[in-house]
Design an enzyme around this catalytic site. Structure first.
Site, PDB file in Angstrom:
ATOM      1  N   ASP A 290       6.324  16.907  22.120  1.00 22.66           N
ATOM      2  CA  ASP A 290       7.060  17.521  23.216  1.00 22.66           C
ATOM      3  C   ASP A 290       6.375  18.754  23.776  1.00 22.66           C
ATOM      4  O   ASP A 290       6.624  19.117  24.938  1.00 22.66           O
ATOM      5  CB  ASP A 290       8.483  17.872  22.761  1.00 22.66           C
ATOM      6  N   TYR A 374      16.782  14.169  24.295  1.00 20.84           N
ATOM      7  CA  TYR A 374      17.153  15.224  23.353  1.00 20.84           C
ATOM      8  C   TYR A 374      17.193  16.594  24.025  1.00 20.84           C
ATOM      9  O   TYR A 374      16.474  16.864  24.999  1.00 20.84           O
ATOM     10  CB  TYR A 374      16.169  15.283  22.185  1.00 20.84           C
TER      11      TYR A 374
END
Length: 630
Positions: A290, A374
């Site tokens: 990420d 998320y």
């Protein structure tokens, strides 16, 4: 504290963009994948000669050609440039254009359309194509810029598409040429039917929850100056923000007597990887970096008072570069506030009759990001007793699949026919330590039972066993909760009033590291996540534990490459890298939105002070607190 390390200003981004266009390195086809502060060698900071430079990662989406460029915005000049070799270097991070573009490309592909028709799915307006980072390139993909794409059904614009995965179909898209290279249709599973629209919940609300109001009538106890240098209760630190790492904290120190004592020069979460544990043909590649692939700082939320932060809140904006190179402001991206944290210390003495207690409080510096499904909150905590703590709060929506059936080993059924693959969230904290100066060392401390014998005749003696980690190869360590293992980061040249070296201890949570075979692609790309601890000799170019360019990199970069030199770290200028995280076997309770799960670590002073540093904390002045003294 120095202006050389302050967060990049909007005018600096604009000047950088102008320089790159003037030099012919940027055109109308160029996407600015990343622009951020290229921090100078910290040894130059004290001289006042540290340069203020920006680093830009650029990609021409017409040709795929990419460049790594350093710009001096104040001097309006390019300092350096190099063309990125995708086969050797990897690729620049994902740019926003790729997210929407792949859906257009996939919707035109006859192979994918046929796979949808076989499942009775013909309304393209309901078929959302989810682009995912490619991982390691497969045969026939070398030199290309690839996204691997799943499909979900979104029945209405308000529907949560994650509830309806179209499992078994993967489209490989070259986002430069606009081609679908292949469509894999390996299994036909029913599309889960049950909605997961938690955001449209209209049932009865839980009763009996009365308001909690948090107020500071005299305002907060901290101050923040124009360079975002924060001072609070003896603490001082500089708040920065980066498109890749998010919050970056510099020059963390604490006042002791008449001076500020340094602890950490630079602290950040330098990488995070989410490896999935389903080895099926659809998900063999599913491992997301990420920071390195998606630049999580750029996805920071604008926070709302009373929802995301409660109390006397100070918000700071974050400024990053958009994919067009222009400055983009994220309003209220950083939240700064104080929290009561219960008892700091307390004692009622039976001999002298005294009774004293003090309240603990902490300073909180935080931000929240949304990366795909998320959401993550990143929280730095600073306590009155010198403790530093970091916590991640993971929430949002779990990544979903169709559930193959009872007994499937690699996913949990979280709703009828809906699966959630097992996965991990692994983070790497980069802690450029400066405990009372740049000369530091690391000891591993284990709690052990002393063998029964003359020194321990009753068999009840136990003691700490201390092992100095002298080289980079020796300092690749795993936590051991059975031994209460901690790591002591000390300055061997500075001693407290008892003659002991001053230091801080790193307390790991000791959860599993990367669960992947040593020969796997993800093990090669995320080797940093195979150890809880790494220690390296300081090098200003060594910033990211999986390397500079993670996207489509074959592996081996970052920590494993740097530590191959096996440099001396005993009494040196060192960087401590700590891997921590969650291993997530999803629960039905995690659907349709996941209650927060947490992970993190703690740095505690150990001999840094000569005694309890909070004796000067005043008693609580709250009207309902009544102290009784002898």
């Amino acid at each position: 504290m120095t202006a050389a390390l302050a967060t990049v200003r909007a005018d600096e981004f604009e000047r950088c963009r102008k320089v790159l266009f003037a030099a012919g390195l940027a055109t109308s086809d160029t996407h600015f994948s990343y622009v951020g502060l290229l921090e100078p060698d910290k040894r130059l900071l004290a001289t006042g000669q540290a340069p203020r430079q920006l680093r830009a990662l650029l990609i021409d989406m017409r040709t795929g050609e990419s460049h790594d460029v350093v710009v001096d915005p104040a001097a309006d000049r390019v300092v350096s440039q190099r063309r990125i070799d995708p086969d050797r270097d990897g690729a620049v991070p994902v740019v926003v254009r790729e997210f929407g573009y792949v859906e257009e490309v996939v919707h035109r592909d006859e192979r994918w359309l046929a796979a949808m028709r076989r499942r009775g799915l013909t309304d393209l307006s309901q078929l959302r194509v989810n682009p995912l980072s490619a991982g390691v390139l497969a045969e026939g993909e070398r030199g290309r810029r690839i996204q691997r794409c799943f499909t979900f059904v979104q029945r209405t614009p308000e529907d949560l598409g994650w509830a309806h995965p179209v499992d078994g179909v993967v489209a490989m898209v070259d986002v430069v040429t606009g081609e679908v290279l292949d469509v894999v249709d390996h299994v036909d599973l029913p599309v889960p039917a049950e909605d997961g629209n938690f955001h449209l919940y209209d049932g009865p609300r839980r009763a009996g929850l009365r308001p909690i109001e948090i107020t500071q009538p005299e305002g907060p106890s901290f101050d923040i100056d124009a360079d975002q240098v924060l001072t609070w209760a003896g603490w001082s630190l500089q708040i920065g923000f980066d498109q890749r790492e998010g919050l970056v904290l510099h020059d963390i120190g604490i006042t002791d007597g008449d001076r500020v004592r340094p602890i950490v020069h630079r602290a950040s979460i330098a990488e995070m990887v989410v490896p999935y544990g389903d080895p099926s043909p659809q998900r063999w590649f599913q491992n997301f970096f990420d920071c390195g692939e998606y630049l999580l700082g750029g996805y920071a939320n604008s926070l709302e008072l009373g929802c995301d932060c409660v109390g006397e809140i100070t918000y700071l904006d974050a400024v990053v570069a958009g994919n067009d190179g222009h400055a983009r402001t994220i309003p209220q991206a950083i939240c700064v506030h104080e929290e009561d944290y219960g008892i700091l210390w307390k004692h009622t003495d039976n001999w002298n009759g005294s009774s004293d207690s003090r309240r603990q409080r902490r300073l909180v510096v935080s931000f929240f990001v949304t990366v795909g499904n998320y959401d993550y909150g990143f929280y730095w905590y600073f306590y009155l007793d010198g403790t530093i703590e970091f916590e991640v709060k993971a929430t949002g929506v779990v990544f979903t699949s169709a559930y193959p059936g009872p007994g499937y080993a690699y996913a949990t059924e979280i709703a009828p026919g809906l699966g959630a693959p097992h996965h991990q969230h692994l983070f790497s904290a980069r802690l450029d330590m400066a405990v009372d100066g740049p000369v530091n060392a690391v000891d591993e401390i284990d709690a052990v039972l002393v063998p029964r014998g003359p020194a321990n005749p009753t068999g009840t003696g136990f003691t700490p066993v201390v092992t100095r980690l002298r080289t980079e190869s020796q300092a690749q360590r795993l936590a051991d909760n059975g031994k209460g293992r901690i790591w002591f980061i000390s300055n061997p040249t500075v001693h407290n009033r008892l003659g002991q070296p001053v230091g801080y201890t790193l307390h790991p949570q000791g959860q599993p590291v990367l669960l992947a075979d040593a020969e796997s692609d993800i093990h090669r790309r995320a080797t940093f996540a195979t150890k809880h601890l790494w220690v390296t000799a300081y090098d200003p170019a060594e910033l990211y534990p999986a390397g500079d360019l993670v996207n489509m990199h074959p592996g081996g970069a970052g920590l494993p490459a740097w530590t191959a030199a096996d440099r001396d770290i005993d009494g040196a200028d060192i960087v401590v890298w700590h891997t921590f995280g969650l291993t997530h076997f999803p629960r039905p309770e995690d659907w349709p939105v996941m209650p927060v799960d947490t992970t993190g670590f703690t740095l505690k002073p150990y001999g840094f002070f000569g005694r309890n540093p909070t004796l000067d904390v005043p008693p609580s002045a709250a009207a309902h607190c009544h102290s009784h003294h002898h």
